[in-house]
Design a protein around this motif. Structure first.
Motif, mmCIF file in Angstrom:
data_model
loop_
_atom_site.group_PDB
_atom_site.id
_atom_site.type_symbol
_atom_site.label_atom_id
_atom_site.label_comp_id
_atom_site.label_asym_id
_atom_site.label_seq_id
_atom_site.Cartn_x
_atom_site.Cartn_y
_atom_site.Cartn_z
ATOM 1 N N ASP A 253 54.512 38.502 43.922
ATOM 2 C CA ASP A 253 54.097 40.107 43.517
ATOM 3 C C ASP A 253 52.754 40.085 43.226
ATOM 4 O O ASP A 253 51.969 41.241 43.175
ATOM 5 N N LYS A 254 52.773 39.398 41.884
ATOM 6 C CA LYS A 254 51.217 39.015 40.698
ATOM 7 C C LYS A 254 50.308 39.473 42.389
ATOM 8 O O LYS A 254 49.399 40.584 41.815
ATOM 9 N N TRP A 255 50.297 38.481 43.218
ATOM 10 C CA TRP A 255 48.583 38.339 43.517
ATOM 11 C C TRP A 255 48.592 39.555 45.369
ATOM 12 O O TRP A 255 47.848 38.977 45.820
ATOM 13 N N PHE A 256 50.283 38.952 45.423
ATOM 14 C CA PHE A 256 50.323 40.258 47.206
ATOM 15 C C PHE A 256 51.052 41.858 47.007
ATOM 16 O O PHE A 256 49.960 42.069 47.760
ATOM 17 N N LYS A 257 51.296 41.834 46.114
ATOM 18 C CA LYS A 257 51.959 43.616 46.150
ATOM 19 C C LYS A 257 50.711 44.222 45.101
ATOM 20 O O LYS A 257 50.013 45.974 45.478
ATOM 21 N N ASP A 258 50.308 43.400 43.997
ATOM 22 C CA ASP A 258 49.326 44.865 43.362
ATOM 23 C C ASP A 258 47.801 43.861 43.333
ATOM 24 O O ASP A 258 47.889 43.064 43.661
ATOM 25 N N THR A 259 47.276 44.497 42.882
ATOM 26 C CA THR A 259 46.378 45.075 43.367
ATOM 27 C C THR A 259 44.986 45.173 42.078
ATOM 28 O O THR A 259 43.834 44.331 42.151
ATOM 29 N N GLY A 260 45.529 45.007 40.960
ATOM 30 C CA GLY A 260 44.712 45.184 40.148
ATOM 31 C C GLY A 260 43.316 43.977 39.702
ATOM 32 O O GLY A 260 42.413 44.740 38.915
ATOM 33 N N TRP A 261 44.333 42.752 39.545
ATOM 34 C CA TRP A 261 43.049 41.628 39.841
ATOM 35 C C TRP A 261 41.927 41.464 40.519
ATOM 36 O O TRP A 261 40.673 41.341 40.202
ATOM 37 N N LEU A 262 41.595 42.375 41.216
ATOM 38 C CA LEU A 262 40.799 43.086 42.404
ATOM 39 C C LEU A 262 39.449 43.229 41.335
ATOM 40 O O LEU A 262 37.871 42.357 41.739
ATOM 41 N N VAL A 263 39.711 44.062 40.343
ATOM 42 C CA VAL A 263 38.656 44.243 39.994
ATOM 43 C C VAL A 263 37.536 43.322 39.185
ATOM 44 O O VAL A 263 36.756 43.248 38.884
ATOM 45 N N GLY A 264 38.334 41.916 38.820
ATOM 46 C CA GLY A 264 38.162 41.212 37.963
ATOM 47 C C GLY A 264 37.209 39.973 39.031
ATOM 48 O O GLY A 264 37.151 39.219 38.590
ATOM 49 N N VAL A 265 37.867 40.117 40.208
ATOM 50 C CA VAL A 265 37.060 39.049 41.095
ATOM 51 C C VAL A 265 35.910 39.141 41.817
ATOM 52 O O VAL A 265 35.663 40.449 41.504
ATOM 53 N N ASP A 266 35.169 37.938 41.453
ATOM 54 C CA ASP A 266 33.796 38.066 41.452
ATOM 55 C C ASP A 266 33.073 38.397 42.901
ATOM 56 O O ASP A 266 33.464 37.865 43.709
#
Length: 266
Positions: A253-266
């Motif tokens: 769920d953390k990586w496939f349902k949420d997308t908040g992490w995208l802003v921290g990806v290079d």
């Protein structure tokens, strides 16, 4: 004569025991060392990638962190190009491969695979000029189309198999492959479904079209040296455990349902 025969049998048994001790599996080696070394290519969103702080993060990386914690060891990620994963494993540069690797019959001749931890498939990103002209991967099997893929991946294999008539170009990273389509240097990019879906969400790629239906079936798994059945046994039991106790669902769920992490990806 009988004494010499029995002596030879005893010597052989001792040699077998000695070899069994000295040739411990990857998991035993990692526990003894206190570090699990994993070969990975951090260019496969959202499985393994580099964030803006230079750290390797992702769904598979989190699984590996859980694995190393269960073993009671530290996790050391060894970043190498995708084509160097198998040679690196055979050269003992790391204990296992954890890099979104698809289980194929050809690869299985060279290494062992754990149970699959997820199933994906190849999808197609299209240049916007092909709207209404291309509705399936079969439509691209024509010499007039330019197809971009990532070298050494099953996307490259699938393109060669299904699009033999098209013009194929291989690139070192999936980002470069997508960029070729965005810039009009290629008509389509073929890669794993999770990556293409997230690539489409990025502003610079938002005009691209996605053929969402995967046209291959591809289980992803961890790779180990041939014959390392003790390590396979441990990893498979680990995967079963995290599937049952809710850990897998939480990470998924953390990586496939949420997308908040995208802003921290290079």
């Amino acid at each position: 004569m009988i004494k010499r025969y029995c002596s030879a049998l005893l010597m052989g048994a001792v040699a077998l025991i000695h070899n069994g001790v000295t040739q411990a599996g990857a998991i035993d080696d990692a526990v003894r060392r206190g570090v699990l070394k994993v070969g990975t290519t951090p260019t496969y969103i959202p499985f393994e990638m580099t964030d803006k702080q230079g750290r390797i993060v992702g769904f598979e990386i989190d699984l590996l962190k859980e694995m190393s914690q269960a073993m009671g060891v530290e996790l050391e990620l060894v970043a190498v190009p995708y084509t160097e994963l198998l040679p690196g494993l055979l050269a003992k540069k790391f204990d296992i491969i954890g890099s979104g690797m698809t289980v194929t019959q050809e690869r299985n001749l060279k290494l062992n695979f754990s149970d699959s931890f997820i199933v994906v498939g190849q999808t197609v990103l299209l240049h916007p000029s092909l709207a209404g002209k291309v509705t399936s991967v079969e439509d691209l099997d024509d010499a007039g189309y330019r197809i971009a893929v990532t070298e050494g991946t099953t996307g490259e294999v699938a393109a060669k198999r299904f699009l033999a008539a098209a013009r194929l170009s291989s690139f070192a990273t999936p980002e470069e492959g997508v960029r070729q389509v965005v810039n009009g240097n290629a008509d389509a990019f073929i890669h794993d479904a999770p990556y293409n879906l997230i690539a489409l969400s990025r502003m610079q790629n938002s005009r691209l079209l996605l053929l969402e239906q995967p046209f291959t079936f591809e289980p992803l798994a961890f790779g180990l040296k041939k014959g390392d059945f003790d390590s396979l046994n441990w990893i498979n039991h680990f995967l079963n455990q995290v599937a049952q106790d809710g850990t897998y669902d939480r990470l998924h769920d953390k990586w496939f349902k949420d997308t908040g992490w995208l802003v921290g990806v290079d």
